[in-house]
Design an enzyme around this catalytic site. Structure first.
Site, short mmCIF file in Angstrom:
data_model
loop_
_atom_site.label_atom_id
_atom_site.label_comp_id
_atom_site.label_asym_id
_atom_site.label_seq_id
_atom_site.Cartn_x
_atom_site.Cartn_y
_atom_site.Cartn_z
N HIS A 1 -31.53 35.39 23.68
CA HIS A 1 -31.69 36.78 24.14
C HIS A 1 -30.50 37.24 24.98
CE1 HIS A 1 -35.97 37.50 23.13
NE2 HIS A 1 -36.07 36.19 23.22
N CYS B 1 -34.35 37.16 18.37
CA CYS B 1 -35.60 36.39 18.44
C CYS B 1 -36.56 36.79 17.30
CB CYS B 1 -36.23 36.54 19.81
SG CYS B 1 -37.46 35.28 20.16
N GLU C 1 -29.80 40.24 25.72
CA GLU C 1 -30.21 41.40 26.54
C GLU C 1 -30.82 40.95 27.87
OE1 GLU C 1 -32.00 40.10 24.24
OE2 GLU C 1 -34.14 40.48 24.50
#
Lengths: 85, 219
Positions: free
Chosen positions: B186, B86, B188
């Site tokens: 994302h 990002c 994660e």
């Protein structure tokens, strides 16, 4: 050492889509104030720059514009005002 | 395996990234943006957030921080992997470690949703769902740059339903030669089942595999 004041305008390059400008354009059209306004958005900076002479200060300003204030991939900049203080 | 996560003022995905790294058993440390000692890390993350408030433009001011300036050496010496997620992807493009640039989404909105992505990498499912959360995620590059990207097979992730107007539906790039990965989605946020998505594990498993192979080879 001389000191100068500069105003810089950074805008998106021609051909790079400006969604914020397009949104303002739509609003103007919707409110009937202006049919097609070709709105273009950008950023304004004003700063002081020093140099041994005008050429030196302008070269420094150019570096600031290219390296910090704009990204040459999609933006161009224009020095609107450059005056000695 | 040692992972480092660079933290800027305004970073907000550092802890999510740390938790994901630790889940895979990696020793994980935060790197303050003033630090320049990067060689001890096998992998470095530039996490999501709003570095330096994203003032001027997203990722613009972060490019001048000592940690980011040191990344160039880290990459040049081929020390390890560099992953920008990002805001991290925006920083990688601003520093020219990856080609192109990210600009305001076509619809001018901050988009926060789960998107379907097409993956171009062996050993990875062809299609995954990752979360995205960005206002400036529209990938742009000139024709010549795009040709280079395609010639080097750098397009790692593509949006199936392009949400932000990115050229060629590009959501992520992978420079295999320099081991740099940049992506707007994302991964994660997709490691723990509590988040309702565990597709992100594939990404970390991919890195784990690549890094483990290396560690074994080195010993």
């Amino acid at each position: 050492m001389k000191k100068y004041k500069a105003d810089i305008i950074v805008t998106l390059k021609k051909g790079v889509r400006d969604p914020q400008g397009a949104a303002v354009d739509t609003v103007l059209k919707r409110t009937g104030i202006q049919e097609i306004a070709q709105v273009q958005t950008g950023k304004f900076f004003t700063l002081d720059v020093t140099g041994s002479d005008e050429t030196n200060a302008k070269a420094k300003l150019d570096t600031i514009c290219r390296e910090v204030l704009s990204n040459p991939v999609l933006e161009s900049y224009k020095v609107e005002r450059f005056v000695e203080l | 395996m040692k992972a480092g996560i660079i933290v800027f003022p305004g970073t907000n995905c550092d802890i999510d990234t740390e938790k994901a790294c630790k889940y895979f058993g990696w020793e994980t440390e935060f790197i303050w943006h003033d630090d320049t000692e990067l060689n001890k890390y096998d992998i470095i993350f530039l996490p999501g957030g709003f570095s330096y408030g994203d003032y001027i433009r997203a990722g613009r001011l972060a490019k001048f921080s000592p940690a980011v300036m040191s990344l160039k050496d880290y990459v040049k010496t081929k020390r390890g992997f560099l992953v920008g997620i990002c805001n991290g992807f925006q920083i990688l493009c601003e520093t020219k470690l990856l080609p192109g640039i990210l600009s305001t989404n076509t619809n001018t909105k901050f988009i926060c949703e789960e998107v379907e992505l097409e993956v171009n990498h062996d050993g990875f499912p062809k299609s995954v769902k990752f979360a995205i959360a960005h206002g400036e995620g529209r990938y742009i590059a000139d024709e010549q740059t795009l040709q280079g990207i395609q010639a080097k097979n750098m397009i790692f992730l593509r949006y199936k339903n392009n949400p932000n107007g990115s050229v060629l539906d590009i959501a992520g790039l992978y420079d295999k030669e320099n081991r740099i990965i940049g992506m707007m989605p994302h991964p994660e946020r997709g490691v723990f089942s509590e988040t309702g998505n565990i597709d992100g594990k594939y990404f970390f498993e991919m890195l784990n595999k690549a890094l483990t192979k290396e560690t074994v080879a080195a010993t």
